[in-house]
Design a protein around this motif. Structure first.
Motif, mmCIF file in Angstrom:
data_model
loop_
_atom_site.group_PDB
_atom_site.id
_atom_site.type_symbol
_atom_site.label_atom_id
_atom_site.label_comp_id
_atom_site.label_asym_id
_atom_site.label_seq_id
_atom_site.Cartn_x
_atom_site.Cartn_y
_atom_site.Cartn_z
ATOM 1 N N ASN A 67 -0.090 7.703 -2.744
ATOM 2 C CA ASN A 67 -0.774 7.446 -3.914
ATOM 3 C C ASN A 67 -2.115 8.230 -3.557
ATOM 4 O O ASN A 67 -3.085 8.061 -2.664
ATOM 5 C CB ASN A 67 -1.276 5.860 -4.089
ATOM 6 C CG ASN A 67 -1.864 5.737 -5.327
ATOM 7 O OD1 ASN A 67 -1.902 6.625 -6.214
ATOM 8 N ND2 ASN A 67 -2.379 4.481 -5.526
ATOM 9 N N ARG A 68 -2.547 9.365 -4.402
ATOM 10 C CA ARG A 68 -3.976 10.070 -4.311
ATOM 11 C C ARG A 68 -4.282 10.574 -5.643
ATOM 12 O O ARG A 68 -3.684 10.774 -6.694
ATOM 13 C CB ARG A 68 -3.360 11.367 -3.510
ATOM 14 C CG ARG A 68 -2.849 11.220 -2.222
ATOM 15 C CD ARG A 68 -2.541 12.384 -1.447
ATOM 16 N NE ARG A 68 -3.512 13.669 -1.403
ATOM 17 C CZ ARG A 68 -4.367 13.456 -0.620
ATOM 18 N NH1 ARG A 68 -4.545 12.523 0.344
ATOM 19 N NH2 ARG A 68 -5.184 14.356 -0.587
ATOM 20 N N ILE A 118 0.888 -1.188 -0.009
ATOM 21 C CA ILE A 118 -0.032 -0.021 -0.134
ATOM 22 C C ILE A 118 0.803 1.274 -0.173
ATOM 23 O O ILE A 118 1.735 1.176 0.920
ATOM 24 C CB ILE A 118 -0.971 -0.098 1.158
ATOM 25 C CG1 ILE A 118 -1.970 -1.365 1.060
ATOM 26 C CG2 ILE A 118 -1.674 1.269 1.050
ATOM 27 C CD1 ILE A 118 -2.780 -1.295 2.376
ATOM 28 N N ARG A 178 -8.117 8.676 -2.101
ATOM 29 C CA ARG A 178 -6.858 7.700 -2.033
ATOM 30 C C ARG A 178 -7.462 6.268 -2.652
ATOM 31 O O ARG A 178 -8.449 5.817 -2.011
ATOM 32 C CB ARG A 178 -6.536 7.313 -0.770
ATOM 33 C CG ARG A 178 -5.793 8.562 0.001
ATOM 34 C CD ARG A 178 -5.499 8.068 1.501
ATOM 35 N NE ARG A 178 -4.868 9.377 2.110
ATOM 36 C CZ ARG A 178 -3.701 9.907 2.210
ATOM 37 N NH1 ARG A 178 -2.804 9.226 0.905
ATOM 38 N NH2 ARG A 178 -3.369 10.818 2.825
ATOM 39 N N PRO A 179 -7.011 5.984 -3.893
ATOM 40 C CA PRO A 179 -7.427 4.902 -4.329
ATOM 41 C C PRO A 179 -6.965 3.430 -3.536
ATOM 42 O O PRO A 179 -5.920 3.664 -2.885
ATOM 43 C CB PRO A 179 -6.564 4.741 -5.892
ATOM 44 C CG PRO A 179 -5.579 5.637 -5.749
ATOM 45 C CD PRO A 179 -6.125 6.564 -4.583
ATOM 46 N N HIS A 180 -7.625 2.407 -3.631
ATOM 47 C CA HIS A 180 -7.351 1.213 -2.959
ATOM 48 C C HIS A 180 -6.106 0.647 -3.742
ATOM 49 O O HIS A 180 -5.872 0.910 -4.787
ATOM 50 C CB HIS A 180 -8.433 0.256 -3.268
ATOM 51 C CG HIS A 180 -8.322 -0.888 -2.255
ATOM 52 N ND1 HIS A 180 -7.543 -2.058 -2.766
ATOM 53 C CD2 HIS A 180 -8.676 -1.326 -1.144
ATOM 54 C CE1 HIS A 180 -7.709 -3.043 -1.746
ATOM 55 N NE2 HIS A 180 -8.209 -2.543 -0.656
ATOM 56 N N ALA A 181 -5.277 -0.278 -2.973
ATOM 57 C CA ALA A 181 -4.121 -0.855 -3.542
ATOM 58 C C ALA A 181 -4.419 -1.549 -4.653
ATOM 59 O O ALA A 181 -3.502 -1.910 -5.517
ATOM 60 C CB ALA A 181 -3.576 -1.704 -2.336
ATOM 61 N N LEU A 182 -5.719 -2.386 -4.852
ATOM 62 C CA LEU A 182 -6.126 -3.199 -5.985
ATOM 63 C C LEU A 182 -6.324 -2.236 -7.145
ATOM 64 O O LEU A 182 -6.746 -2.649 -8.295
ATOM 65 C CB LEU A 182 -7.316 -3.835 -5.620
ATOM 66 C CG LEU A 182 -6.813 -4.995 -4.588
ATOM 67 C CD1 LEU A 182 -8.222 -5.545 -4.361
ATOM 68 C CD2 LEU A 182 -5.924 -5.958 -5.235
ATOM 69 N N SER A 183 -6.546 -0.844 -7.032
ATOM 70 C CA SER A 183 -6.764 0.034 -8.144
ATOM 71 C C SER A 183 -6.146 -0.227 -9.420
ATOM 72 O O SER A 183 -6.613 -0.342 -10.465
ATOM 73 C CB SER A 183 -6.911 1.289 -7.774
ATOM 74 O OG SER A 183 -7.751 1.708 -6.681
ATOM 75 N N THR A 213 1.002 4.867 0.582
ATOM 76 C CA THR A 213 0.205 5.978 1.339
ATOM 77 C C THR A 213 0.237 7.340 0.460
ATOM 78 O O THR A 213 -0.339 8.204 0.754
ATOM 79 C CB THR A 213 0.682 6.187 2.803
ATOM 80 O OG1 THR A 213 2.028 6.498 2.609
ATOM 81 C CG2 THR A 213 0.397 4.988 3.509
#
Length: 185
Positions: free
Chosen positions: A7-8, A3, A21-26, A5
């Motif tokens: 990432n926005r 993840i 904030r997108p999910h890690a799976l995005s 952090t």
């Protein structure tokens, strides 16, 4: 799964600010979206090629609802034999190219724009004047193509990532030719 952090998603337009904030799976879903919409248009092109010769004249002349704002234009196109020779090749070939490019993640922004333009043309041809039919599948597909372009989906597990980082002289391709940002990504 890691993840990040930092990432926005952020944007400001017309005084409206969006952030999240997108999910890690995005990133995986962006790739899946690119491949699925690429596969959809690739198989549409393959369907046209497999039943060669493809002929769009019937659709243009008789498949467009008279309420459509392009019905007269499309009917006139169907009546022009020379133009139909071009359309009958351009439609399936561009569908094959768009689909292949999206699946590979190559020239994604250019391919996605081509897909969105085709969907807009199909959408206008299918317009019945009924507001309940406003959100049909071609409109949704067009928005998906634009989302794939906006996400720079070719930079995630795609050929565009490698192309942008390719060295030309002593600098990355994208730095040497910044205009390529409009077709790669």
């Amino acid at each position: 799964m890691s993840i990040n952090t930092d990432n926005r998603l952020e944007s400001q337009y017309a005084g409206i600010a969006l952030e999240g904030r997108p999910h890690a799976l995005s990133a995986w879903f962006v790739v899946a979206l690119r491949v699925v919409i690429g596969g959809m248009i690739l198989f549409a092109g393959l369907g046209k090629v497999s039943e060669w010769p493809f002929d769009a004249a019937g659709y243009l002349a008789y498949g467009v609802d008279p309420a459509s704002p392009v019905s007269g234009l499309y009917a006139a196109m169907a009546g022009d034999a020379a133009l139909m020779e071009v359309v009958n090749v351009v439609v399936p070939v561009t569908q094959l190219l768009i689909g292949g490019a999206l699946i590979a993640g190559a020239f994604v922004r250019l391919a996605a724009l081509g897909g969105a333009v085709q969907m807009a043309l199909f959408y206008l041809g299918g317009w019945t004047g009924d507001w309940l039919a406003l959100f049909d599948s071609t409109l949704i597909y067009g928005v998906v193509f634009l989302a794939v372009a906006a996400f720079g989906a070719g930079r995630i597990l795609g050929v565009d990532r490698r192309l942008e980082q390719a060295e030309v002289g002593d600098e990355a391709l994208i730095e040497r030719y910044p205009a390529l940002r409009y077709v790669l990504g």
